[in-house]
Scaffold this motif. Structure first.
Motif, PDB file in Angstrom:
ATOM      1  N   SER A  12      -2.003   0.282  -0.646  1.00 34.96           N
ATOM      2  CA  SER A  12      -1.486   1.496  -1.515  1.00 34.96           C
ATOM      3  C   SER A  12      -2.517   1.516  -2.900  1.00 34.96           C
ATOM      4  O   SER A  12      -2.716   2.468  -3.092  1.00 34.96           O
ATOM      5  N   VAL A  13      -2.782   0.428  -3.514  1.00 39.22           N
ATOM      6  CA  VAL A  13      -3.698   0.477  -4.512  1.00 39.22           C
ATOM      7  C   VAL A  13      -4.821   1.053  -3.991  1.00 39.22           C
ATOM      8  O   VAL A  13      -5.686   1.862  -4.887  1.00 39.22           O
TER       9      VAL A  13
ATOM     10  N   GLY B 198       0.718  -4.434   2.051  1.00 36.63           N
ATOM     11  CA  GLY B 198       1.039  -3.130   1.894  1.00 36.63           C
ATOM     12  C   GLY B 198       0.720  -2.422   0.524  1.00 36.63           C
ATOM     13  O   GLY B 198       0.144  -1.537   0.352  1.00 36.63           O
ATOM     14  N   CYS B 199       0.808  -3.508  -0.201  1.00 32.61           N
ATOM     15  CA  CYS B 199       0.599  -3.159  -1.838  1.00 32.61           C
ATOM     16  C   CYS B 199      -0.958  -2.978  -2.107  1.00 32.61           C
ATOM     17  O   CYS B 199      -1.473  -2.090  -2.724  1.00 32.61           O
TER      18      CYS B 199
ATOM     19  N   LEU C 147      -4.733  -7.265  -8.722  1.00 35.41           N
ATOM     20  CA  LEU C 147      -3.244  -7.416  -8.474  1.00 35.41           C
ATOM     21  C   LEU C 147      -3.252  -8.807  -7.414  1.00 35.41           C
ATOM     22  O   LEU C 147      -2.475  -9.509  -7.441  1.00 35.41           O
TER      23      LEU C 147
ATOM     24  N   MET D 105       4.348  -7.789   2.792  1.00 35.17           N
ATOM     25  CA  MET D 105       4.502  -6.835   1.589  1.00 35.17           C
ATOM     26  C   MET D 105       3.187  -6.659   0.788  1.00 35.17           C
ATOM     27  O   MET D 105       2.953  -5.830   0.257  1.00 35.17           O
TER      28      MET D 105
END
Lengths: 191, 191
Positions: A168-169, A164-165, A180, A161
């Motif tokens: 995305s960022v 994936g973040c 992050l 997860m």
DNA sequence: ACCTGAACACCGTTCAAGT
DNA sequence: ACCTGAACACCGTTCAAGT
């Protein structure tokens, strides 16, 4: 007599293998430069083959992108292996995630092509590459927990997860992925 | 004499306004059901207008999606206002982010249409909606910090970045967004 | 002014013909 | 067996004609 008669598929002809390699090389360069905007015809002409040859080797655009991304998983898995074996304290997982961010950032164009091509799925590896990675990540987590550096409930799913973040960022430039990472790694500490 | 002669644009004719409303309504329903797979022609026929009328009201597919998403920002901003005013301890920001997740999840189809339509940009509001939201989020952060519930270096940019991550996890189903929220909110605590 | 929908443009994919 | 590229299909967008 022919050199071999095993039922297993024989090695591809040299020119076929070279075509495949050229297509992949062209695709990697183009995706790196222009992300999801590259067209199949461009890949064909950059590789010096007809469009039909591209489709003979890769059934669809998504398959080509997937194949172009395979290098990544090899890179990441290799790094995970060395981190997993070399790390002395419980910081292996944090280093793993930092490396994932660096790889995704280094070739942002491919990162966004992957995300755009997969409608619903994330940017995770598939098949056996995934199984191997999962095993290594599991070990990184166990070591972190044993060292008291990670929450007891931290799981492999968290790592996917978070990857994936990061993707995305990085893809959307919606922020600083290292920030992050700081926040999330902090959230993964016990207590 | 005509009712008004100000240089300001007059109110649109009733049928024009109704067409616009029908198009938006059809778009919202279709995007909710099938996400980014809906076609412009479908929207037109579902709204009972010609395709040209859709393009008269919305210059491009992306503009239609953007307009269909505006409800969201109104919803989120309103919630932020009430949370901001009502929260007694420092939990306003955490509740804000949870609400963002719930809104994105409630209409996952639209969430993925937004992400797919915007090539590089994130799923943040634009223009004045953004300015207003930013103001409220800033206040939520100040209150959290004053209550000792948030890191001193927490910033509005963090909140946008986290919202983008929630959107990504929800869209790709790459994990449990509530779990992500737990981790990140934990990472935002002081110490 | 606004609406309509046939037509255009673009790009992913196929397939008959060639080697 | 594999390669080629003209042709097809799909879908976003335009625009001449109609009201």
């Amino acid at each position: 007599m022919p050199t071999e008669s095993t039922p297993a598929r024989r090695a591809p002809r040299a020119d076929v293998a070279r075509n495949r390699a050229r297509i992949l090389e062209a695709a990697r360069m183009l995706f790196a430069e222009r992300g999801n905007a590259v067209q199949m015809h461009e890949v064909a002409s950059a590789a010096g083959v007809g469009i039909g040859t591209v489709y003979r080797h890769f059934a669809a655009r998504e398959a080509l992108i997937e194949a172009a991304a395979e290098h990544r998983f090899a890179d990441i898995e290799e790094f995970a292996q060395s981190v997993c074996l070399a790390d002395t304290h419980g910081q292996g997982l944090a280093r793993y995630l930092r490396h994932v961010g660096e790889v995704l950032e280094r070739d942002r164009g491919l990162t966004s092509a992957i995300e755009a091509a997969r409608g619903a799925a994330g940017s995770e590896p598939r098949g056996e590459a995934r199984a191997r990675l999962e095993e290594v990540i599991g070990r990184l987590i166990e070591r972190g927990q044993a060292a008291g550096a990670l929450r007891p409930d931290c799981a492999v799913a968290d790592v996917y997860m978070i990857s994936g973040c990061l993707s995305s960022v990085i893809r959307t430039r919606s922020g600083d992925w290292r920030r992050l990472l700081d926040l999330v790694v902090d959230g993964l500490r016990p207590r």
